[in-house]
Design an enzyme around this catalytic site. Structure first.
Site, PDB file in Angstrom:
ATOM      1  N   CYS A  48      -0.486   4.115   2.226  1.00  0.00           N
ATOM      2  CA  CYS A  48      -0.294   3.913   3.673  1.00  0.00           C
ATOM      3  C   CYS A  48       1.170   4.113   4.076  1.00  0.00           C
ATOM      4  O   CYS A  48       1.460   4.728   5.087  1.00  0.00           O
ATOM      5  CB  CYS A  48      -0.680   2.490   4.096  1.00  0.00           C
ATOM      6  SG  CYS A  48      -2.126   1.837   3.296  1.00  0.00           S
ATOM      7  N   ASP A  49       2.099   3.560   3.299  1.00  0.00           N
ATOM      8  CA  ASP A  49       3.493   3.467   3.753  1.00  0.00           C
ATOM      9  C   ASP A  49       4.485   4.304   2.940  1.00  0.00           C
ATOM     10  O   ASP A  49       5.656   4.384   3.303  1.00  0.00           O
ATOM     11  CB  ASP A  49       3.946   1.996   3.710  1.00  0.00           C
ATOM     12  CG  ASP A  49       3.071   1.115   4.595  1.00  0.00           C
ATOM     13  OD1 ASP A  49       2.647   1.614   5.657  1.00  0.00           O
ATOM     14  OD2 ASP A  49       2.806  -0.034   4.223  1.00  0.00           O
TER      15      ASP A  49
ATOM     16  N   CYS B  79       0.831  -1.202   0.000  1.00  0.00           N
ATOM     17  CA  CYS B  79       0.000   0.000   0.000  1.00  0.00           C
ATOM     18  C   CYS B  79       0.868   1.256   0.000  1.00  0.00           C
ATOM     19  O   CYS B  79       1.396   1.659   1.046  1.00  0.00           O
ATOM     20  CB  CYS B  79      -0.926  -0.015   1.222  1.00  0.00           C
ATOM     21  SG  CYS B  79      -1.925   1.448   1.348  1.00  0.00           S
TER      22      CYS B  79
END
Ligand SMILES: Cc1cc2nc3c(=O)[nH]c(=O)nc-3n(C[C@H](O)[C@H](O)[C@H](O)COP(=O)(O)OP(=O)(O)OC[C@H]3O[C@@H](n4cnc5c(N)ncnc54)[C@H](O)[C@@H]3O)c2cc1C
Length: 306
Positions: A136-137, A133
């Protein structure tokens, strides 16, 4: 008497659209998800092909869809559906969290999840060096070196996003880049991006921290070692349909078989979205399936009570 007319498993675009249509058809509707509402679009940075919105953030779109369901009085609960008991006119959903929910019709909209490479040391770094992701990261890799593994639409879209953050980005893919040609051209033109096509990834480099990978060219046999601070895998998807295996409604690859009315082989069990066997897995096709599934489910429920 059943708790709900229609229970929908999965609160992504397919499930939320089904909820909107079912609620507007006067059904008592429950929407369930094991995670926060939104499905895969929550983790998509920017959507550029949603008609009527030239560019929209995935999380923003998910929030407005969910708010729409709430304005129509759809009930929502966090639950991981583990099994569906089909007792004819009543279905019972058993959830990991302990709920047992009865309903007259079910719509399965559980989508897909990322496939893993299955190479040595992948599990050692899953979540700490390897991510699925970028939204997200990605921020963890600002001004650092990252790898993107895969060459399809998701890999290229997310590479364009990561290339803005990272110092250097290397794409390694087993085939060539197969995403939309305009997106591929844009990616190849970026000064901080290298693309290695036709490389088979053999392993992530062992060690205490993530340091990179080793791959071999499928054309020349040449070995490639790329050092990086982290990797993002986009090598395809697999259906999240394990809880429905005993219902006899899955194909050999685990996708749900549904007809044009989104009916499965089980009366009262419908399906929609990425989890079904179909050609194009996108937000608009998931929504279309969801609308059709809800109409079919409402017709089925009305026929039961007539
Ligand atoms: C990186 C990436 C970028 C993308 N970009 C685009 C794009 O630009 N445009 C576009 O149109 N599409 C895009 N897509 C595809 C799009 O996100 C999907 O087609 C769409 O989300 C499918 O919707 P869905 O409702 O079928 O499934 P999902 O969105 O996958 O939702 C399924 C939901 O079911 C839940 N669930 C699963 N199992 C259970 C269970 N047992 N119990 C309870 N809940 C469960 C999951 O938690 C999830 O919330 C992208 C996908 C990815 C991964």
């Amino acid at each position: 008497m059943a708790d709900y007319d229609v229970a929908i498993v999965g609160c992504g675009p397919a499930g939320m659209t089904a909820a909107i249509y079912a609620a507007r058809a006067n059904m008592k509707v429950l929407l369930l998800d094991k995670l926060a509402p939104g499905g895969q679009i929550v983790n998509t940075f920017e959507i550029g092909n949603y008609p009527g919105m030239e560019k929209v953030g995935g999380a923003d779109l998910a929030i407005s869809m969910f708010e729409h369901t709430q304005k129509l009085g759809v009930a929502f609960d966090y639950a991981t559906v583990e099994e569906i008991l089909d007792e004819g006119e009543e279905k019972t959903l058993s959830c990991k969290e302990g709920q047992r929910i009865s309903c007259k019709a079910v719509i399965l909209a559980t989508g897909t999840r990322p496939r893993m490479l299955g190479v040595p040391h992948e599990l050692d770094f899953a979540g700490s060096g390897i991510s699925w992701c970028a939204v997200c990261d990605g921020a963890n890799y600002r001004d650092r070196d990252v790898l993107v593994l895969g060459g399809g639409n998701s890999a290229v879209e997310e590479s364009l996003y990561l290339a803005e953050l990272a110092r250097h980005l290397t794409v390694v893919t087993l085939f060539d880049l197969t995403a939309d040609p305009s997106a591929c051209d844009k990616l190849r033109a970026l000064p901080n991006v290298d693309v290695h096509e036709f490389y088979d990834i053999k392993e992530f480099l062992p060690g205490e921290h993530f340091t990179g990978l080793r791959a071999v060219s499928t054309k020349t046999g040449e070995e490639l070692v790329v050092h990086a601070d982290g990797a993002f895998e986009y090598i395809g998807l697999q259906p999240t349909t394990e809880p429905f295996g005993s219902l006899g409604i899955l194909n050999d690859h685990g996708y749900i078989l549904a007809d044009r009315e989104m009916k499965t082989a089980r009366p009262g069990i419908f399906a929609a979205g990425d989890a079904i066997e179909k050609g194009l897995r996108q937000i608009v096709t998931a929504e279309s399936d969801g609308a059709i599934a809800a109409e079919s489910a409402a017709r089925y429920v009305r026929a039961l009570t007539r």
